[in-house]
Design an enzyme around this catalytic site. Sequence first.
Site, PDB file in Angstrom:
ATOM      1  N   ASP A 121       0.768  -1.537   0.273  1.00 56.99           N
ATOM      2  CA  ASP A 121      -0.137   0.111  -0.501  1.00 56.99           C
ATOM      3  C   ASP A 121       1.271   0.983   0.108  1.00 56.99           C
ATOM      4  O   ASP A 121       1.333   1.261   1.412  1.00 56.99           O
ATOM      5  CB  ASP A 121      -1.153   0.093   1.117  1.00 56.99           C
ATOM      6  CG  ASP A 121      -2.102   1.367   1.024  1.00 56.99           C
ATOM      7  OD1 ASP A 121      -1.616   2.334   1.132  1.00 56.99           O
ATOM      8  OD2 ASP A 121      -3.107   0.899   2.268  1.00 56.99           O
ATOM      9  N   ASP A 157       3.890  -0.456  -8.912  1.00 53.35           N
ATOM     10  CA  ASP A 157       3.458   0.752  -9.202  1.00 53.35           C
ATOM     11  C   ASP A 157       3.129   1.715  -9.415  1.00 53.35           C
ATOM     12  O   ASP A 157       2.957   2.711 -10.401  1.00 53.35           O
ATOM     13  CB  ASP A 157       2.428  -0.219  -9.823  1.00 53.35           C
ATOM     14  CG  ASP A 157       0.675   0.250  -9.053  1.00 53.35           C
ATOM     15  OD1 ASP A 157       0.156   1.137  -9.407  1.00 53.35           O
ATOM     16  OD2 ASP A 157       1.131   0.142  -7.565  1.00 53.35           O
TER      17      ASP A 157
END
Length: 217
Positions: A121, A157
């Site tokens: 996260d 990402d």
Amino acid sequence: MARQKLPRFIHNSQADNVIERGKELYTTVKGQWRDKFFKNNNPIVLELACGKGEYTVGLAKKFPEKNFIGIDIKGDRIARGSKRAIEANLTNVAFLRTPIGFLEEFFEENEVDEIWLIHPDPQPRDKEEKKRLTNINYLNLYRKILKPHGDFFFKTDNSGLFEYSLGTFVEAGYKILRQTTDLYSSALLPEHHDIVTHYEKLFVEKGFKINYLAAKP
């Protein structure tokens, strides 16, 4: 939702490859993973925030000569990884249910050979920095349990998290060996061993670039 999770929690309580509160190994395995769980002297590899254990299981299939431990606080996710490992008859896989900040409760100094952190996260807001798994406090924690020449691999990402992490790795005293902001167009692509998580597949299909680095403490 609770009804869907309950069978997974029951699975965890009964599965030999899941270590969680209430089981004997939860309080006795520190420093003894090779003796008490894996019954061998093979290298120990961690996947932090492993989610459904896709990388843990994928790596364990490719490297049977290593021991793999997926770590996450979410029991319903761990159950899915545990089931995958059982279905694949993998004996070199364990799942530990605990917050990442408690790693020192389960691993001695220099007990771990390799760590993977895959798409954590990003915690993008400034006030969430202390929750980022690549902030300097976490990186210092990982250094304590990693062997002096152990390996750390990181994929994300999120370009903001990657840029932030490049700085914190250096600040924490890690040596960044290799890095790329576009793994799928890089010569480093083989290093991720062709293991693609569900979310990574979605990221790539949407055109996101995958950032990757390899480092040593």
